[in-house]
Design a protein around this motif. Structure first.
Motif, PDB file in Angstrom:
ATOM      1  N   PHE A 160     -12.848 -19.629 -47.351  1.00  0.00           N
ATOM      2  CA  PHE A 160     -11.645 -19.604 -48.194  1.00  0.00           C
ATOM      3  C   PHE A 160     -10.422 -19.949 -47.350  1.00  0.00           C
ATOM      4  O   PHE A 160     -10.134 -19.278 -46.369  1.00  0.00           O
ATOM      5  CB  PHE A 160     -11.456 -18.215 -48.804  1.00  0.00           C
ATOM      6  CG  PHE A 160     -12.599 -17.805 -49.682  1.00  0.00           C
ATOM      7  CD1 PHE A 160     -12.664 -18.229 -51.000  1.00  0.00           C
ATOM      8  CD2 PHE A 160     -13.643 -17.012 -49.182  1.00  0.00           C
ATOM      9  CE1 PHE A 160     -13.732 -17.876 -51.810  1.00  0.00           C
ATOM     10  CE2 PHE A 160     -14.713 -16.658 -49.990  1.00  0.00           C
ATOM     11  CZ  PHE A 160     -14.758 -17.086 -51.314  1.00  0.00           C
ATOM     12  N   GLN A 184      -9.839 -14.719 -45.913  1.00  0.00           N
ATOM     13  CA  GLN A 184      -9.091 -15.933 -46.242  1.00  0.00           C
ATOM     14  C   GLN A 184      -8.306 -16.295 -44.994  1.00  0.00           C
ATOM     15  O   GLN A 184      -7.701 -15.426 -44.383  1.00  0.00           O
ATOM     16  CB  GLN A 184      -8.094 -15.649 -47.368  1.00  0.00           C
ATOM     17  CG  GLN A 184      -8.707 -15.039 -48.603  1.00  0.00           C
ATOM     18  CD  GLN A 184      -7.645 -14.371 -49.477  1.00  0.00           C
ATOM     19  OE1 GLN A 184      -6.588 -13.960 -49.004  1.00  0.00           O
ATOM     20  NE2 GLN A 184      -7.954 -14.271 -50.757  1.00  0.00           N
ATOM     21  N   GLU A 208      -8.843 -21.946 -59.511  1.00  0.00           N
ATOM     22  CA  GLU A 208      -7.993 -21.384 -58.450  1.00  0.00           C
ATOM     23  C   GLU A 208      -6.564 -21.906 -58.569  1.00  0.00           C
ATOM     24  O   GLU A 208      -5.660 -21.385 -57.922  1.00  0.00           O
ATOM     25  CB  GLU A 208      -8.534 -21.756 -57.053  1.00  0.00           C
ATOM     26  CG  GLU A 208      -9.909 -21.203 -56.726  1.00  0.00           C
ATOM     27  CD  GLU A 208     -10.977 -22.288 -56.788  1.00  0.00           C
ATOM     28  OE1 GLU A 208     -11.146 -22.883 -57.883  1.00  0.00           O
ATOM     29  OE2 GLU A 208     -11.628 -22.541 -55.769  1.00  0.00           O
ATOM     30  N   ALA A 244     -10.775 -15.638 -54.258  1.00  0.00           N
ATOM     31  CA  ALA A 244     -10.189 -16.943 -54.556  1.00  0.00           C
ATOM     32  C   ALA A 244      -9.034 -16.844 -55.553  1.00  0.00           C
ATOM     33  O   ALA A 244      -8.456 -17.865 -55.923  1.00  0.00           O
ATOM     34  CB  ALA A 244     -11.270 -17.875 -55.103  1.00  0.00           C
TER      35      ALA A 244
END
Ligand code: PBG
Ligand code: ZN
Length: 425
Positions: free
Chosen positions: A32, A51, A119, A204
């Motif tokens: 991510f 992330q 997203e 996400a």
């Protein structure tokens, strides 16, 4: 042949008859990437998954490289969302930027770009929305545009996960037209409307703002329909087929792999990962055993590749398991024929603890590497005394003299075995 236990009598026997294998080459690791700076944000429901912002992405790429992973699936988290998901197909969007950067850092790594709008849309749906309806045909050009922009950035494979009808055809045409005739499409063909995506939607930031995804993702009750979806995608030009989620849907993989001559990819999704991690954290299950069992189960079910958040762990475990001594064993057997006791004293020490001595093959910097590819820190004065700090100066001198004379001191080498064989002849 009623005694099937005959083929389970030893490790080697079981190794020999094993039907399925989990290979690092076939693992795909999802990552991510987010806009912003200095971000390494852990996803709470997915321990071990983060992330990363672009300036810290190298940390993740290095982990991937070190683990020997050869393919990733990339998801982007933009800094702004809108009705039409423009962040998905912007040429300077987060995904193209990340792809360009990764290609610079790790050229051979296969980058699979997930293509979807959820997203990037303010409503969180995978397509355009009008009056509460998720539009199909109007969404296709945007998916095609995203695909081309990722291919331009250097994506090796395009993976549409939106579940709009006819999107593989639209993407194939757009890629071909833009000159990406050789870029394959890995289609999320049999993607079910599943509760197992929960943790991913945290990761996400892609949960739908209203309703659910049941008008485009499949009903979990339908197996025949999944085969139809797969058939259609193959006809539209898909090169690889994803079945998703994995564990509750193994029948889909099995049937698809028997019916169609195309590689099937299992997506071991976020919820499946979260469940294993939670139980393991509580000490209720043995994480490695459960994960490896899930992985080989997917292979047995007909999956060729596996997309999994466990990929780095699996690669690490596999590497450790390989820390066996197959080649050292063979060399030791040869050595014993010609050399009393099987060479030098560390060798006997190894044998005393019931292990095969490691035969050293090469050295690199402060490391030595054995015949099976295992790396060790090079304690020149041999294992025991060196580690305990007990090496006597005289011993050290002796070792250095030996080294200068080109002799090994501590661990045997294949050269010694060959020499012994030559002499005996
Ligand atoms: C986006 C997408 C999702 C996943 C992959 N791509 C979420 C969804 O469809 O809601 C799920 C991955 C996972 O749960 O690990 N369309
Ligand atoms: Zn989506």
């Amino acid at each position: 042949m009623e005694r099937t236990r005959r083929l389970r009598t030893s490790n080697y026997m079981r190794d020999m008859v094993r039907e399925n294998h989990v290979r690092i080459d076939e693992l795909i690791y999802p990552i991510f990437v987010t806009e912003g700076e200095n971000i390494k944000h852990s996803v709470e429901s997915m321990p071990g998954i983060y992330q990363y912002s672009l300036d810290r992405l190298s940390e993740e790429i290095n982990r991937i490289k070190e683990a020997g992973i050869k393919a990733i699936l990339i998801f982007g988290i933009p800094d702004h969302k809108d009705e039409v998901g423009s962040g998905a197909y912007a040429e300077d969007g987060i995904v193209p930027k990340a792809i360009r950067q990764i290609k610079k850092e790790y050229e051979e790594l296969l980058i699979i770009a997930d293509v979807c709008l959820c997203e990037y849309t303010s409503h969180g749906h995978c397509g355009l929305v009008k009056d509460g309806v998720i539009l199909n045909d109007e969404t296709l050009p945007l998916l095609a545009k995203s695909s081309v922009s990722y291919a331009k950035a250097g994506a090796d494979i395009i993976a549409p996960s939106d579940m709009m009808d006819l999107r593989v055809k639209a993407i194939r045409e757009a890629l071909d037209e833009a000159g990406f005739v050789y870029t394959p499409i890995m289609s999320y063909s049999a993607k079910f409307a599943s509760g197992y995506y929960g943790p991913f939607r945290d990761a996400a930031h892609s949960a739908p703002g209203f309703g659910d995804r049941k008008t485009y993702q499949m009903d979990p009750a339908n197996g025949q329909e999944a085969l139809r979806e797969i058939g259609e995608d193959i006809e539209e030009g898909a090169d690889l087929i994803i079945a998703k989620p994995a564990l509750a849907y193994m029948d889909i993989m099995k049937e698809a792999s028997m019916k169609y001559n195309i590689p099937i990819v299992a997506y071991n999704v976020s919820g499946e990962y979260a469940m294993v991690k939670a139980a393991a954290a509580n000490g209720w299950i043995d994480e490695k055993k459960i994960v490896m069992e899930n992985m080989v189960g997917l292979k047995r079910a007909g999956a060729k590749m596996i997309i999994t958040y466990h990929a780095l762990d699996v690669a690490k475990w596999k590497r450790k398991d390989k820390m066996k001594d197959t080649r050292s064993k063979e060399l030791y057997e040869r050595a014993k024929v010609h050399i009393p006791g099987g060479v030098n004293s560390p060798v006997r020490a190894f044998r005393a603890v019931n292990r095969t001595p490691r035969f050293m093959e090469s050295a690199k910097g402060d490391r030595i590497i054995d015949a099976d590819g295992n790396e060790y820190i090079d304690y020149v004065c041999s294992w025991g005394p060196g580690i305990l700090g007990h090496a006597h100066p005289q011993v050290i001198k002796k070792v250095m003299d030996s080294c200068e004379n080109g002799l090994t001191f501590g661990a045997p080498t294949e050269k010694e075995v060959i020499l012994a064989e030559l002499i005996s002849e």
